[in-house]
Design a protein around this motif. Structure first.
Motif, PDB file in Angstrom:
ATOM      1  N   ILE A  28       0.852  -1.195   0.000  1.00  0.00           N
ATOM      2  CA  ILE A  28       0.000   0.000   0.000  1.00  0.00           C
ATOM      3  C   ILE A  28       0.885   1.241   0.000  1.00  0.00           C
ATOM      4  CG2 ILE A  28      -1.702   1.337   1.314  1.00  0.00           C
ATOM      5  CD1 ILE A  28      -2.700  -1.405   2.443  1.00  0.00           C
ATOM      6  N   GLN A  29       1.880   1.245   0.873  1.00  0.00           N
ATOM      7  CA  GLN A  29       2.776   2.402   0.963  1.00  0.00           C
ATOM      8  C   GLN A  29       3.530   2.620  -0.347  1.00  0.00           C
ATOM      9  OE1 GLN A  29       5.598   2.352   4.196  1.00  0.00           O
ATOM     10  NE2 GLN A  29       5.975   4.528   3.997  1.00  0.00           N
ATOM     11  N   ALA A  30       4.066   1.559  -0.928  1.00  0.00           N
ATOM     12  CA  ALA A  30       4.848   1.692  -2.160  1.00  0.00           C
ATOM     13  C   ALA A  30       3.981   2.098  -3.352  1.00  0.00           C
ATOM     14  CB  ALA A  30       5.561   0.372  -2.466  1.00  0.00           C
ATOM     15  N   THR A  31       2.726   1.714  -3.351  1.00  0.00           N
ATOM     16  CA  THR A  31       1.838   2.002  -4.473  1.00  0.00           C
ATOM     17  C   THR A  31       1.165   3.366  -4.356  1.00  0.00           C
ATOM     18  OG1 THR A  31       1.399  -0.371  -4.683  1.00  0.00           O
ATOM     19  CG2 THR A  31      -0.123   1.111  -5.817  1.00  0.00           C
ATOM     20  N   PHE A  32       0.757   3.756  -3.140  1.00  0.00           N
ATOM     21  CA  PHE A  32      -0.071   4.951  -2.984  1.00  0.00           C
ATOM     22  C   PHE A  32       0.530   6.058  -2.117  1.00  0.00           C
ATOM     23  CE2 PHE A  32      -3.049   1.489  -3.827  1.00  0.00           C
ATOM     24  CZ  PHE A  32      -3.672   1.997  -4.946  1.00  0.00           C
ATOM     25  N   PHE A  33       1.341   5.722  -1.142  1.00  0.00           N
ATOM     26  CA  PHE A  33       1.776   6.717  -0.160  1.00  0.00           C
ATOM     27  C   PHE A  33       3.152   7.271  -0.517  1.00  0.00           C
ATOM     28  CE2 PHE A  33      -1.016   4.532   3.328  1.00  0.00           C
ATOM     29  CZ  PHE A  33      -2.135   4.763   2.562  1.00  0.00           C
ATOM     30  N   THR A  34       3.256   7.780  -1.747  1.00  0.00           N
ATOM     31  CA  THR A  34       4.528   8.221  -2.311  1.00  0.00           C
ATOM     32  C   THR A  34       4.578   9.712  -2.625  1.00  0.00           C
ATOM     33  OG1 THR A  34       3.733   7.816  -4.543  1.00  0.00           O
ATOM     34  CG2 THR A  34       4.819   5.968  -3.428  1.00  0.00           C
ATOM     35  N   GLY A  35       3.490  10.420  -2.338  1.00  0.00           N
ATOM     36  CA  GLY A  35       3.424  11.836  -2.688  1.00  0.00           C
ATOM     37  C   GLY A  35       2.863  12.085  -4.075  1.00  0.00           C
ATOM     38  N   GLN A  36       2.589  11.019  -4.826  1.00  0.00           N
ATOM     39  CA  GLN A  36       2.009  11.159  -6.163  1.00  0.00           C
ATOM     40  C   GLN A  36       0.487  11.085  -6.081  1.00  0.00           C
ATOM     41  OE1 GLN A  36       3.857  11.821  -8.942  1.00  0.00           O
ATOM     42  NE2 GLN A  36       5.450  12.022  -7.385  1.00  0.00           N
ATOM     43  N   PRO A  37      -0.233  11.941  -6.809  1.00  0.00           N
ATOM     44  CA  PRO A  37      -1.695  11.934  -6.737  1.00  0.00           C
ATOM     45  C   PRO A  37      -2.315  10.709  -7.403  1.00  0.00           C
ATOM     46  CG  PRO A  37      -0.962  13.513  -8.373  1.00  0.00           C
ATOM     47  CD  PRO A  37       0.275  12.976  -7.699  1.00  0.00           C
ATOM     48  N   PHE A  38      -3.462  10.302  -6.886  1.00  0.00           N
ATOM     49  CA  PHE A  38      -4.280   9.263  -7.494  1.00  0.00           C
ATOM     50  C   PHE A  38      -5.737   9.646  -7.261  1.00  0.00           C
ATOM     51  CE2 PHE A  38      -3.339   7.857  -3.197  1.00  0.00           C
ATOM     52  CZ  PHE A  38      -4.560   7.404  -2.714  1.00  0.00           C
ATOM     53  N   THR A  39      -6.650   8.933  -7.890  1.00  0.00           N
ATOM     54  CA  THR A  39      -8.070   9.247  -7.782  1.00  0.00           C
ATOM     55  C   THR A  39      -8.771   8.264  -6.865  1.00  0.00           C
ATOM     56  OG1 THR A  39      -8.076  10.159 -10.010  1.00  0.00           O
ATOM     57  CG2 THR A  39     -10.215   9.563  -9.092  1.00  0.00           C
ATOM     58  N   ALA A  40      -9.588   8.798  -5.961  1.00  0.00           N
ATOM     59  CA  ALA A  40     -10.446   7.991  -5.101  1.00  0.00           C
ATOM     60  C   ALA A  40     -11.890   8.315  -5.458  1.00  0.00           C
ATOM     61  CB  ALA A  40     -10.191   8.309  -3.635  1.00  0.00           C
ATOM     62  N   SER A  41     -12.700   7.284  -5.625  1.00  0.00           N
ATOM     63  CA  SER A  41     -14.127   7.443  -5.896  1.00  0.00           C
ATOM     64  C   SER A  41     -14.893   6.793  -4.761  1.00  0.00           C
ATOM     65  CB  SER A  41     -14.522   6.762  -7.204  1.00  0.00           C
ATOM     66  OG  SER A  41     -13.798   7.281  -8.280  1.00  0.00           O
ATOM     67  N   THR A  42     -15.822   7.550  -4.152  1.00  0.00           N
ATOM     68  CA  THR A  42     -16.643   6.998  -3.085  1.00  0.00           C
ATOM     69  C   THR A  42     -17.709   6.084  -3.687  1.00  0.00           C
ATOM     70  OG1 THR A  42     -18.274   8.777  -3.137  1.00  0.00           O
ATOM     71  CG2 THR A  42     -16.316   9.107  -1.733  1.00  0.00           C
ATOM     72  N   THR A  43     -18.441   5.389  -2.833  1.00  0.00           N
ATOM     73  CA  THR A  43     -19.514   4.521  -3.318  1.00  0.00           C
ATOM     74  C   THR A  43     -20.641   5.330  -3.960  1.00  0.00           C
ATOM     75  OG1 THR A  43     -20.467   4.487  -1.107  1.00  0.00           O
ATOM     76  CG2 THR A  43     -19.027   2.650  -1.693  1.00  0.00           C
ATOM     77  N   SER A  44     -20.729   6.632  -3.644  1.00  0.00           N
ATOM     78  CA  SER A  44     -21.726   7.495  -4.297  1.00  0.00           C
ATOM     79  C   SER A  44     -21.132   8.202  -5.516  1.00  0.00           C
ATOM     80  CB  SER A  44     -22.285   8.510  -3.302  1.00  0.00           C
ATOM     81  OG  SER A  44     -21.254   9.343  -2.818  1.00  0.00           O
ATOM     82  N   ASN A  45     -19.931   7.770  -5.934  1.00  0.00           N
ATOM     83  CA  ASN A  45     -19.226   8.256  -7.117  1.00  0.00           C
ATOM     84  C   ASN A  45     -18.720   9.697  -7.010  1.00  0.00           C
ATOM     85  OD1 ASN A  45     -18.053   7.433  -9.524  1.00  0.00           O
ATOM     86  ND2 ASN A  45     -19.643   8.422 -10.738  1.00  0.00           N
ATOM     87  N   THR A  46     -18.479  10.173  -5.794  1.00  0.00           N
ATOM     88  CA  THR A  46     -17.786  11.449  -5.614  1.00  0.00           C
ATOM     89  C   THR A  46     -16.303  11.174  -5.768  1.00  0.00           C
ATOM     90  OG1 THR A  46     -19.493  12.203  -4.081  1.00  0.00           O
ATOM     91  CG2 THR A  46     -17.395  13.371  -4.031  1.00  0.00           C
ATOM     92  N   LYS A  47     -15.640  11.951  -6.615  1.00  0.00           N
ATOM     93  CA  LYS A  47     -14.226  11.707  -6.908  1.00  0.00           C
ATOM     94  C   LYS A  47     -13.339  12.756  -6.237  1.00  0.00           C
ATOM     95  CE  LYS A  47     -14.918   9.528 -11.449  1.00  0.00           C
ATOM     96  NZ  LYS A  47     -15.509   8.400 -10.920  1.00  0.00           N
ATOM     97  N   PHE A  48     -12.194  12.281  -5.744  1.00  0.00           N
ATOM     98  CA  PHE A  48     -11.210  13.132  -5.088  1.00  0.00           C
ATOM     99  C   PHE A  48      -9.826  12.875  -5.664  1.00  0.00           C
ATOM    100  CE2 PHE A  48     -14.528  12.589  -1.934  1.00  0.00           C
ATOM    101  CZ  PHE A  48     -14.668  13.853  -1.394  1.00  0.00           C
ATOM    102  N   LYS A  49      -9.011  13.923  -5.707  1.00  0.00           N
ATOM    103  CA  LYS A  49      -7.576  13.766  -5.958  1.00  0.00           C
ATOM    104  C   LYS A  49      -6.954  13.575  -4.577  1.00  0.00           C
ATOM    105  CE  LYS A  49      -4.446  17.037  -6.629  1.00  0.00           C
ATOM    106  NZ  LYS A  49      -3.684  18.136  -7.218  1.00  0.00           N
ATOM    107  N   MET A  50      -6.299  12.447  -4.384  1.00  0.00           N
ATOM    108  CA  MET A  50      -5.698  12.101  -3.100  1.00  0.00           C
ATOM    109  C   MET A  50      -4.187  12.165  -3.213  1.00  0.00           C
ATOM    110  SD  MET A  50      -8.464  11.148  -1.397  1.00  0.00           S
ATOM    111  CE  MET A  50      -8.037  10.075  -0.061  1.00  0.00           C
ATOM    112  N   VAL A  51      -3.534  12.666  -2.155  1.00  0.00           N
ATOM    113  CA  VAL A  51      -2.079  12.646  -2.069  1.00  0.00           C
ATOM    114  C   VAL A  51      -1.699  12.232  -0.652  1.00  0.00           C
ATOM    115  CG1 VAL A  51       0.062  13.962  -2.242  1.00  0.00           C
ATOM    116  CG2 VAL A  51      -1.821  14.447  -3.827  1.00  0.00           C
ATOM    117  N   PHE A  52      -1.007  11.106  -0.547  1.00  0.00           N
ATOM    118  CA  PHE A  52      -0.470  10.624   0.723  1.00  0.00           C
ATOM    119  C   PHE A  52       1.050  10.757   0.628  1.00  0.00           C
ATOM    120  CE2 PHE A  52      -4.591   8.807   0.666  1.00  0.00           C
ATOM    121  CZ  PHE A  52      -4.922   8.333   1.921  1.00  0.00           C
TER     122      PHE A  52
END
Length: 117
Positions: A28-52
């Motif tokens: 999880i850390q190597a794939t997502f928690f790198t400072g690079q943005p990715f998209t998260a979609s909630t179950t109601s299809n609200t989309k966010f740009k996420m940066v960890f």
């Protein structure tokens, strides 16, 4: 023999989703928690740009007019990760692969978001 093979493939296809690959915390850390943005979609299809970021901080920005911008902290656990958004209590999740460049974020057995890259 061919009918037996086809039946075996059909059974595997039916049960394969039950055996989705769960990402280990280091994956999880190597794939997502790198400072690079990715998209998260909630179950109601609200989309966010996420940066960890590697220092344990995170931000989210709505991709449209719905959803709220926020920041918080994250930490890895033995089974996945936990987040604490500003003004909220901690919640813990695990991540399962759901296809190419697609992952399900789960709290218990319920999917709460889909992450894509």
């Amino acid at each position: 023999m061919r009918a037996l093979f086809v039946a075996g493939v059909a059974v595997f296809a039916a049960i394969a989703p039950a055996f989705a690959a769960v990402l280990a915390p280091n994956e999880i850390q190597a794939t997502f928690f790198t400072g690079q943005p990715f998209t998260a979609s909630t179950t109601s299809n609200t989309k966010f740009k996420m940066v960890f970021t590697a220092d344990g901080k995170m931000t989210r920005e709505p991709a449209a007019k719905s959803g709220a911008k926020s920041e918080g902290i994250w930490k890895l656990t033995k089974d996945g990760f936990c987040t604490t958004w500003k003004g909220s209590k901690a919640n813990c999740y695990r991540v399962e692969s759901a296809g190419e460049n697609k992952w399900l974020v789960k709290k218990g057995t319920a999917s709460v978001a889909t992450w894509t890259k």
